[in-house]
Design an enzyme around this catalytic site. Structure first.
Site: not given
Ligand code: PEP
Length: 252
Positions: A10, A12, A96, A98, A168, A174, A214
């Site tokens: 992703n 983003k 997601h 976000e 997630e 993040g 992460s």
């Molecule tokens: C994500 O945005 O789906 C995600 C898992 O981000 P990160 O790997 O940066 O934690």
């Protein structure tokens, strides 16, 4: 049942078209002959056609980061599932955290977007996960159950062939704080049980459940070797070809 691993990046709101093209071409070189795992990248809408072009004929698929539920019309700033398909995407990430956190996405709108994506025959990565407060209040299962039920509401067993669920935990996205393999496995098994209760054993055994939060080259192997973790949705580490390659190669 053996499920084929699936790792998606992703991107983003990162990368100009030129940068996106360079990253896609780098990934193409690194992963093109790699057949052990399904791989997709999800650039910004602006870069979809550039990345589709760069990856044409490779084994790496392209996805959108969201789709609206109407096909066309006066919906400023949105794009529709048929448009995404016409641009060469096979996947869409929906729900997601976000989107939920910053853009007013709700369980109900997630469901509408998923249905629109399925109607267009897009494969969906449906995201669920609890916040830090929810985990600390011991309501992780309640939250995930509500989100999964809403996301899959009105879907058929046949639709599930196009669905990947991404667990997630919001507190891990993040932040550099990944769930431990045990914490993640526990929720993944719970999600698979929810799918089993709704659609039966065959669908539950086949559905892929990605972990996201992460995931890095150095923790991917432990997370991805858990029995109910079938791949990863990767944010930050998908922006560097070398890191993303290492995660893909860690998938079982
Ligand atoms: C994500 O945005 O789906 C995600 C898992 O981000 P990160 O790997 O940066 O934690």
């Amino acid at each position: 049942m053996a499920r084929r691993s699936f790792v998606a990046g992703n991107w983003k709101m990162n990368k100009t078209p030129e940068e996106a093209r360079a990253l896609a071409l780098d990934l193409r070189t690194r992963l093109n002959s790699y057949a052990k795992c399904d791989v997709a990248v999800c650039p910004t809408n602006l870069c979809i056609t550039t990345v589709v072009e760069a990856l044409r004929g490779s084994s790496i698929a392209v996805g959108a980061q969201n789709v609206f539920w109407e096909k066309s019309g006066a919906y400023t700033g949105e794009i529709s599932a048929p448009m995404v398909v016409a641009s060469g995407c096979q996947y869409a990430i929906i729900g997601h955290s976000e989107r939920r956190q910053y853009f007013g996405e709700t369980d109900a709108t997630v469901n509408k977007r998923i249905k629109a994506a399925l109607t267009a025959r897009l494969k969906v990565i449906a995201c669920v996960g609890e916040t830090k407060e929810e985990r600390l209040s011991n309501v992780t299962q309640q939250v995930v159950k509500r989100q999964v039920a809403a996301a899959l509401d009105g879907l058929t067993a046949g639709d599930m062939a196009l669905i990947t669920i991404a667990y997630e935990p919001v507190w891990a996205i993040g932040t550099g704080l990944n769930a431990t393999p045990q914490q993640a496995q526990e929720v993944h098994a719970f999600i698979r049980d929810l799918v089993r209760a709704k659609f039966g054993a065959a669908v539950a055994d086949a559905v892929r459940i990605q972990y996201g939060g992460s995931v890095k080259a150095d923790n991917a192997k432990d997370l991805l070797s858990q029995p109910d973790i079938d791949g990863a949705l990767v944010g930050g580490a998908s922006l560097a070809a070398k890191d993303f390659e290492a995660i893909v190669k860690a998938a079982k």
